[in-house]
Motif scaffolding. Structure first.
Motif, short mmCIF file in Angstrom:
data_model
loop_
_atom_site.label_atom_id
_atom_site.label_comp_id
_atom_site.label_asym_id
_atom_site.label_seq_id
_atom_site.Cartn_x
_atom_site.Cartn_y
_atom_site.Cartn_z
N ILE A 86 0.83 -1.20 0.00
CA ILE A 86 0.00 0.00 0.00
C ILE A 86 0.87 1.26 0.00
CG2 ILE A 86 -1.71 1.30 1.33
CD1 ILE A 86 -2.73 -1.46 2.33
N THR A 87 1.91 1.27 0.82
CA THR A 87 2.73 2.46 0.95
C THR A 87 3.89 2.53 -0.04
OG1 THR A 87 4.14 1.41 2.62
CG2 THR A 87 2.22 2.66 3.40
N GLY A 88 4.24 1.42 -0.64
CA GLY A 88 5.40 1.39 -1.54
C GLY A 88 5.26 2.30 -2.74
N GLY A 89 4.07 2.36 -3.33
CA GLY A 89 3.86 3.22 -4.49
C GLY A 89 4.02 4.68 -4.17
N VAL A 90 3.49 5.08 -3.02
CA VAL A 90 3.60 6.48 -2.62
C VAL A 90 5.05 6.84 -2.30
CG1 VAL A 90 2.84 8.20 -0.94
CG2 VAL A 90 1.24 6.51 -1.79
N LYS A 91 5.77 5.93 -1.65
CA LYS A 91 7.18 6.18 -1.36
C LYS A 91 7.99 6.32 -2.65
CE LYS A 91 7.47 3.85 3.09
NZ LYS A 91 8.01 2.68 3.80
N ALA A 92 7.70 5.46 -3.62
CA ALA A 92 8.46 5.49 -4.87
C ALA A 92 8.18 6.75 -5.68
CB ALA A 92 8.13 4.25 -5.71
N ALA A 93 6.97 7.27 -5.58
CA ALA A 93 6.60 8.44 -6.39
C ALA A 93 6.56 9.73 -5.57
CB ALA A 93 5.24 8.18 -7.03
N SER A 94 7.08 9.70 -4.36
CA SER A 94 6.96 10.86 -3.48
C SER A 94 7.65 12.10 -4.03
CB SER A 94 7.50 10.53 -2.09
OG SER A 94 8.88 10.19 -2.16
N GLY A 95 8.75 11.94 -4.73
CA GLY A 95 9.43 13.10 -5.30
C GLY A 95 8.55 13.80 -6.33
N GLY A 96 7.95 13.03 -7.22
CA GLY A 96 7.07 13.60 -8.24
C GLY A 96 5.82 14.22 -7.63
#
Length: 117
Positions: A86-96
């Motif tokens: 659940i949180t992995g996608g947000v962590k990976a795209a947090s910069g964008g």
């Protein structure tokens, strides 16, 4: 050659989005969602990663690249735990996500939005 591939692949993605808006009755937000979902689905099928390896930022920067980052982060997080999925996608795209929010706020401060009637 890397620059050529980056330009051609990134340009092709943008051309696809423009064609979708010009030829169909899809609005820009719907095309945005379609491209992000397409990037996530293609990454889920392991088809977008080879494109990223070939084109680098030409495949990461356009809208499908955001879907790719979300899906890749979720897939890597799922290897660790359910919560990681659940949180992995947000962590990976947090910069964008951070840049989009910051630029959106800055532009809203500078320019006066006009309502569409």
């Amino acid at each position: 050659m890397e620059y050529v591939y980056t330009f051609l692949i990134g340009g092709a993605i943008c051309v696809i989005g423009q064609i979708l808006m010009d030829v169909t009755k899809l609005t820009a937000p719907r095309v945005l969602v379609l491209l992000v979902v397409a990037g996530a689905v293609l990454q889920g099928l392991h088809l977008y990663e080879p494109l990223v390896q070939l084109a680098q930022t030409g495949a990461r920067v356009p809208l499908p690249g955001f879907g790719y980052a979300l899906a890749k982060g979720a897939m890597e997080g799922a290897k660790e735990s359910f919560l990681g999925a659940i949180t992995g996608g947000v962590k990976a795209a947090s910069g964008g996500i951070t840049i989009a929010i910051a630029w959106g706020y800055l532009i809203a401060l500078i320019f006066n939005p006009k309502s569409i009637r």
